[in-house]
Design a protein around this motif. Structure first.
Motif, PDB file in Angstrom:
ATOM      1  N   GLU A  42       0.830  -1.208   0.000  1.00 52.04           N
ATOM      2  CA  GLU A  42       0.000   0.000   0.000  1.00 52.04           C
ATOM      3  C   GLU A  42       0.866   1.261   0.000  1.00 52.04           C
ATOM      4  N   GLU A  43       1.925   1.258   0.811  1.00 50.81           N
ATOM      5  CA  GLU A  43       2.807   2.421   0.906  1.00 50.81           C
ATOM      6  C   GLU A  43       3.652   2.635  -0.346  1.00 50.81           C
ATOM      7  N   ASN A  44       3.879   1.572  -1.111  1.00 46.86           N
ATOM      8  CA  ASN A  44       4.751   1.656  -2.285  1.00 46.86           C
ATOM      9  C   ASN A  44       4.001   1.527  -3.599  1.00 46.86           C
ATOM     10  N   SER A  45       2.693   1.723  -3.571  1.00 46.87           N
ATOM     11  CA  SER A  45       1.891   1.670  -4.792  1.00 46.87           C
ATOM     12  C   SER A  45       0.655   2.541  -4.606  1.00 46.87           C
ATOM     13  N   SER A  46      -0.199   2.538  -5.591  1.00 45.65           N
ATOM     14  CA  SER A  46      -1.444   3.303  -5.485  1.00 45.65           C
ATOM     15  C   SER A  46      -2.633   2.379  -5.207  1.00 45.65           C
ATOM     16  N   ILE A  47      -2.360   1.164  -4.773  1.00 51.70           N
ATOM     17  CA  ILE A  47      -3.412   0.184  -4.512  1.00 51.70           C
ATOM     18  C   ILE A  47      -3.851   0.297  -3.050  1.00 51.70           C
ATOM     19  N   SER A  48      -5.147   0.225  -2.823  1.00 53.27           N
ATOM     20  CA  SER A  48      -5.683   0.355  -1.459  1.00 53.27           C
ATOM     21  C   SER A  48      -5.490  -0.936  -0.669  1.00 53.27           C
ATOM     22  N   GLU A  49      -5.539  -0.795   0.650  1.00 49.12           N
ATOM     23  CA  GLU A  49      -5.419  -1.958   1.543  1.00 49.12           C
ATOM     24  C   GLU A  49      -6.493  -2.994   1.246  1.00 49.12           C
ATOM     25  N   ALA A  50      -7.726  -2.542   1.030  1.00 51.83           N
ATOM     26  CA  ALA A  50      -8.834  -3.462   0.751  1.00 51.83           C
ATOM     27  C   ALA A  50      -8.593  -4.233  -0.539  1.00 51.83           C
ATOM     28  N   ASP A  51      -8.100  -3.550  -1.573  1.00 51.22           N
ATOM     29  CA  ASP A  51      -7.834  -4.218  -2.852  1.00 51.22           C
ATOM     30  C   ASP A  51      -6.687  -5.221  -2.734  1.00 51.22           C
ATOM     31  N   ILE A  52      -5.676  -4.881  -1.968  1.00 50.16           N
ATOM     32  CA  ILE A  52      -4.538  -5.795  -1.768  1.00 50.16           C
ATOM     33  C   ILE A  52      -5.003  -7.031  -1.010  1.00 50.16           C
ATOM     34  N   THR A  53      -5.834  -6.844   0.002  1.00 51.42           N
ATOM     35  CA  THR A  53      -6.368  -7.964   0.779  1.00 51.42           C
ATOM     36  C   THR A  53      -7.167  -8.897  -0.120  1.00 51.42           C
ATOM     37  N   ILE A  54      -8.027  -8.336  -0.965  1.00 50.89           N
ATOM     38  CA  ILE A  54      -8.807  -9.141  -1.918  1.00 50.89           C
ATOM     39  C   ILE A  54      -7.877  -9.879  -2.876  1.00 50.89           C
ATOM     40  N   LEU A  55      -6.834  -9.203  -3.349  1.00 51.83           N
ATOM     41  CA  LEU A  55      -5.868  -9.818  -4.255  1.00 51.83           C
ATOM     42  C   LEU A  55      -5.164 -10.998  -3.587  1.00 51.83           C
ATOM     43  N   PHE A  56      -4.737 -10.827  -2.342  1.00 51.78           N
ATOM     44  CA  PHE A  56      -4.076 -11.919  -1.612  1.00 51.78           C
ATOM     45  C   PHE A  56      -5.007 -13.114  -1.461  1.00 51.78           C
ATOM     46  N   GLU A  57      -6.251 -12.852  -1.093  1.00 54.95           N
ATOM     47  CA  GLU A  57      -7.222 -13.933  -0.927  1.00 54.95           C
ATOM     48  C   GLU A  57      -7.467 -14.663  -2.246  1.00 54.95           C
ATOM     49  N   ALA A  58      -7.584 -13.897  -3.333  1.00 55.48           N
ATOM     50  CA  ALA A  58      -7.800 -14.510  -4.649  1.00 55.48           C
ATOM     51  C   ALA A  58      -6.586 -15.323  -5.079  1.00 55.48           C
TER      52      ALA A  58
END
Length: 137
Positions: A42-58
């Motif tokens: 999140e700190e090193n991109s423009s992706i939100s925490e929620a989107d990263i969490t969804i990406l990890f789960e997927a």
């Protein structure tokens, strides 16, 4: 950053000189949790925490489904996850069956860039001064 190792005493039962030996063993100093990974991305991109969490789960679901189906998964820049089994041997080919499978595991083979980074990383001894005895591994 450097790999750290500790000194262990281990009974070696194979080879030309079996017996108790002293070896260097990797000293794993904790694990990075999802929260830390998510925060870093999140700190090193423009992706939100929620989107990263969804990406990890997927990603976890995708890897699990493919491994469970007998397919490997290649993550570019990281490596390949492959299904594998441990099995007991039989004297006759006709005796081989699924009941001989003792364990299902996932193997990970890092990509070339990852392997080179690991190979070239510095190594240092931990501050642990006692010799740890390892009887089985």
């Amino acid at each position: 950053m450097a790999y750290k190792y500790k000194k262990i005493r281990k009974k070696i039962s194979v080879g030309k000189t079996p017996g108790e030996k002293y070896l260097a063993a990797i000293s794993v100093e904790g694990r990075v949790k999802n929260e830390e990974l998510i925060r870093y991305i999140e700190e090193n991109s423009s992706i939100s925490e929620a989107d990263i969490t969804i990406l990890f789960e997927a990603l976890a679901t995708l890897i699990n489904e493919n491994i469970s189906s007998g397919r490997g998964v290649n993550l570019s820049g990281l490596g390949v996850f492959s299904p594998n089994i441990r099995t007991k041997g039989n004297e006759n080919v006709d005796e081989v069956s699924a009941k001989d499978i003792t364990k299902v595991v996932v193997n990970f083979r890092p990509c070339t860039k990852f392997r080179e980074a690991m190979k070239n990383a510095p190594v240092s001894e931990t501050n642990i001064f006692n010799i740890q005895h390892v009887s089985k591994q």
